[in-house]
Design a protein around this motif. Structure first.
Motif: not given
Length: 299
Positions: A45-47, A263-264, A269-272, A295-298
C-alpha cells in the motif's frame, strides 16, 4: 589485448558461467494457471502513488487493491518498453564487437534474459486482466531516439536507473507474504537475473568514464539526467486512475505532488544514485532534471 580489456573479459566470463548455472524459464518456472486471490494485493500500500493523499482517503479498500494491481501492470508494461530499448542498445554492442569475445557473448546472453523477462511481464499483465499500459505516447516516440543518441556511460547509467529502481521495489515486495504469489515469484526471478545485468552495466559504466573528455562528460551527464526524468515519470501511466474511477488528470497531479510517492522514487533510486554520483555522472548540466525526477529529492 591490454590489461583493461582482459579485466573486461574476466567479468564477462564470470557472468556467463553464472548465467549457465542459474537461470529461469518463465514458461516453466511460473505457475500461470494458479489462482489469483481477489483479496490479496499486487503492491504494498505505501508504495501506491496516491497513498496518504485525499484521494486515497476517499477510496474504498477494493479500489485501493485495484489501483495497486493496475500500477503494477503499468510498471510491468514500462518494464517491457525499457527492456526493448536495452536490447536494441546491447545489439549495437554486438554489431560493433567481436563475437568471439566473452564480452559480446555475455551481451547476447543478457539479450536472451531480457527477452524472457519481457515475455514474463507480458504474461503477468495478461494474467492480471489489465490493459498493457506502457509509457506515455511522448516517451514512446522519444524512445526511438535513445539507441541512436545514447552511448557509453549514459547508456549503461540508464540501464542501471531502471534496473536498480525496480530491484529495490521488487525485493521489498517479494519478501512480504501478503503480496500475490504470482507477483512475488515474478519479482524473485527478475531480481536474481538482473543482479548479473547490474554487475555488467556497472563495470561498463566505470570503464567508459575513464575515457571521457570534459565535453563528453557534460553530454553524458545531461543525457542520463533527462532519460532518468523520463523513466521516473513513465512508471505510472495516468490511465491507471481511470480504471479505478478517478479523474486521470487530477489523480496524476495529486500523485506527482504526493510527498510519499516522491519519497518512494527517491528511496528506490537511493543506491544507484550514490553509485552514479561517485562515478561523476551526477552534476552540471543535468541537475535540473535530476531534481525533477525526484531521484535526488527537492532542490
Amino acid at each position: 589485448m591490454n590489461l583493461r580489456d582482459d579485466a573486461r573479459e574476466k567479468i564477462a566470463d564470470r557472468l556467463l558461467k553464472s548465467s549457465a548455472n542459474k537461470f529461469y524459464d518463465p514458461d516453466v518456472d511460473v505457475d500461470w494457471a494458479a489462482p489469483v486471490p481477489a483479496d490479496m494485493p499486487f503492491q504494498l500500500e505505501h508504495r501506491c502513488s496516491l497513498y496518504g493523499t485525499h484521494l486515497w482517503q476517499r477510496m474504498s479498500p477494493q479500489q485501493r487493491l485495484e489501483l495497486g494491481k493496475h500500477e503494477v501492470a503499468s510498471i510491468a508494461g514500462n518494464g517491457i518498453f525499457f527492456e526493448v530499448l536495452l536490447m536494441r542498445m546491447l545489439l549495437k554492442e554486438v554489431y560493433n564487437g567481436d563475437p568471439t569475445s566473452r564480452h559480446v557473448q555475455y551481451a547476447l546472453t543478457e539479450i536472451a534474459d531480457e527477452c524472457r523477462h519481457s515475455t514474463m511481464f507480458a504474461r503477468s499483465i495478461e494474467r492480471a486482466g489489465t490493459p498493457a499500459y506502457g509509457p506515455l505516447p511522448i516517451v514512446r516516440r522519444l524512445g526511438k531516439l535513445l539507441p541512436v543518441i545514447s552511448y557509453g556511460p549514459a547508456l549503461y547509467g540508464s540501464v542501471l536507473v531502471v534496473e536498480e529502481m525496480l530491484d529495490r521495489i521488487q525485493r521489498e515486495s517479494m519478501a512480504d507474504e501478503n503480496i500475490q504469489p504470482l507477483v512475488r515469484m515474478i519479482n524473485r526471478i527478475h531480481v536474481l537475473e538482473e543482479a548479473r545485468h547490474v554487475t555488467f552495466a556497472r563495470a561498463e559504466l566505470t570503464r567508459g568514464m575513464a575515457k571521457l573528455s570534459k565535453k563528453e562528460l557534460f553530454y553524458q551527464r545531461w543525457l542520463l539526467a533527462v532519460v532518468s526524468f523520463a523513466i521516473t515519470g513513465s512508471l505510472i501511466n495516468p490511465r491507471v486512475y481511470r480504471a479505478v474511477g478517478l479523474d486521470p488528470r487530477e489523480a496524476w497531479q495529486t500523485a506527482l505532488a504526493n510527498p510519499q510517492y516522491r519519497e518512494t522514487i527517491r528511496w528506490s533510486g537511493e543506491r544507484i544514485m550514490a553509485f552514479l554520483d561517485d562515478a561523476g555522472l551526477v552534476g552540471t548540466p543535468g541537475m535540473h532534471w535530476w531534481h525533477r525526477s525526484f531521484l535526488l529529492g527537492p532542490a
